[in-house]
Design an enzyme around this catalytic site. Structure first.
Site, PDB file in Angstrom:
ATOM      1  N   GLU A 265      14.857  30.658  15.709  1.00 15.80           N
ATOM      2  CA  GLU A 265      15.304  29.308  16.143  1.00 15.80           C
ATOM      3  C   GLU A 265      15.862  29.582  17.542  1.00 15.80           C
ATOM      4  O   GLU A 265      16.713  30.527  17.850  1.00 15.80           O
ATOM      5  CB  GLU A 265      16.310  28.776  15.425  1.00 15.80           C
ATOM      6  CG  GLU A 265      16.949  27.364  16.009  1.00 15.80           C
ATOM      7  CD  GLU A 265      17.733  26.609  14.836  1.00 15.80           C
ATOM      8  OE1 GLU A 265      17.826  26.633  13.791  1.00 15.80           O
ATOM      9  OE2 GLU A 265      18.306  25.461  15.447  1.00 15.80           O
TER      10      GLU A 265
ATOM     11  N   ASP B 293      18.683  25.871   1.409  1.00 21.08           N
ATOM     12  CA  ASP B 293      19.527  26.758   2.514  1.00 21.08           C
ATOM     13  C   ASP B 293      20.857  27.020   1.833  1.00 21.08           C
ATOM     14  O   ASP B 293      21.445  26.145   1.341  1.00 21.08           O
ATOM     15  CB  ASP B 293      19.702  25.747   3.595  1.00 21.08           C
ATOM     16  CG  ASP B 293      19.477  26.169   5.225  1.00 21.08           C
ATOM     17  OD1 ASP B 293      19.500  27.641   5.112  1.00 21.08           O
ATOM     18  OD2 ASP B 293      19.527  25.738   6.013  1.00 21.08           O
TER      19      ASP B 293
HETATM   20  O1  KIV Z   1      18.719  23.477   8.139  1.00 24.15           O
HETATM   21  C1  KIV Z   1      17.847  23.454   8.609  1.00 24.15           C
HETATM   22  O2  KIV Z   1      17.112  22.547   8.764  1.00 24.15           O
HETATM   23  C2  KIV Z   1      17.171  24.861   9.319  1.00 24.15           C
HETATM   24  C3  KIV Z   1      15.956  24.582   9.788  1.00 24.15           C
HETATM   25  C4  KIV Z   1      15.771  23.828  11.193  1.00 24.15           C
HETATM   26  C5  KIV Z   1      15.228  25.790  10.131  1.00 24.15           C
HETATM   27  O3  KIV Z   1      17.824  25.685   9.141  1.00 24.15           O
END
Ligand code: KIV
Length: 326
Positions: A242, A144
């Protein structure tokens, strides 16, 4: 996402070339300088060394790759994604056959203890991504991009994604946002960096969105679908949805050729994702409505810690079995 309470208390797809990887593995034995050495446990933990064959029974497995996810969508096979932030969680979920591990910026809540995902930095994320990538032998590892590491410009986003791939050893990156992210998604995918998109409730914008709220209701549904289609055309290989109403998530799933991954988006998406500390019952307090807890790790660890402390206080530990003779 994660640790969220409010309302919740809750590029064009790639061509499929390979067969789906089997769910369990029979990895080759170790090679290299320590091949043939007895497999003694390290006194300090397992390090990044892969678990021995016994932990991976069954038919051979191969690394999950993006075309496999596309195949699963075309065959109507649902799959599960979990977050992971460290070696042990990554190894366990990998052994369980979870095909995609997300090193989510929910590490901000779940590793660093921040109230939201906003404060977590790229420098804080990279070591976690590297730990998961090193430990996961079969799963596709998605990193991410945290808040502030890609929203400023395409150049900034490119540099951050490259760090995730080179230093974090990730296989793909994830970023939040709709139409404004299209140029970045095009640049990343054009440079060979696979991108997972994230629409609906986007936690990095929680202050802008006014808290944890379901997105895509009413007129918002068309906007969400347009954004999803634009991200697909820009080259995204999957999109997280989400906190989106079930019918809207179903519509996006029908209209996209790439997989949708739901969290609080009902059962109609191609895949589901949960934050691991939520699904395993590790954290205290209420969990979002869309979380199902599959274990009570908090209870288990609490009982274990209390039992250990009591044994130390009473002198029951260490006993002769856990001590060395002269
Ligand atoms: O940061 C995260 O864990 C997420 C997921 C829940 C999709 O973005």
């Amino acid at each position: 996402m994660l640790g969220r309470m409010d309302e919740t208390t809750a590029g064009a797809p790639q061509r499929v070339t390979g067969e789906l990887p089997a769910q369990a593995s029979a990895p080759a034995g170790p090679t290299g300088p320590d091949a043939g050495q007895p497999d003694l446990p390290s006194p300090y933990g397992a390090g990044s060394r892969p678990a021995p064959e016994a932990a991976h029974p069954g038919p051979a497995r191969r690394r999950v790759r993006i075309p496999h996810l596309q195949t699963m969508k075309s065959e109507g096979r649902r799959w599960a994604m979990l977050t992971a932030y460290d070696m042990y969680s990554a190894q366990i979920f990998d052994e369980a056959g979870i095909p995609v591990l997300l090193v989510g910026d929910s590490a901000g809540n779940n590793v660093y203890g921040y109230e939201t995902t906003v404060p977590v930095t790229l420098d804080e994320m990279v070591p976690l991504v590297r730990a998961v990538s090193t430990a996961a032998r079969f799963a596709l590892v998605v990193a991410d991009l945290p808040f502030g590491s890609y929203g400023g410009s395409v150049a900034q986003g490119f540099d951050s994604a490259v760090r995730m791939m080179k230093e974090g050893l990730a296989h793909a990156v994830k970023l939040e946002g709709g139409a404004p992210m299209v140029p970045l998604v095009e640049t990343l995918t054009g440079a060979g960096i696979p991108v997972m998109a994230h629409l609906g409730f986007t936690p990095q914008s929680e202050h802008q969105l006014g808290g944890y709220r379901v997105q895509g209701r009413g007129d918002g549904a068309d906007e969400l679908i347009r954004a999803a289609l634009a991200l697909e055309s820009a080259g995204a290989f999957a999109v997280v949805l989400e906190m989106v109403p079930t019918p809207v998530a179903e519509r996006v799933t029908r209209e996209l050729t790439i997989p949708t991954i739901g969290i609080g988006a009902g059962a109609g998406t191609d895949a589901q994702v949960l934050v691991w500390s939520d699904f395993a019952g590790l954290r205290a307090g209420r969990v979002p409505r869309f979380v199902k807890q599959y274990a009570d790790l908090r209870g288990t660890l609490l009982a274990a810690a209390r039992a250990y402390a009591a044994d130390v206080e009473s002198g029951a530990f260490p006993d002769a079995d856990h001590s060395f003779e002269a």
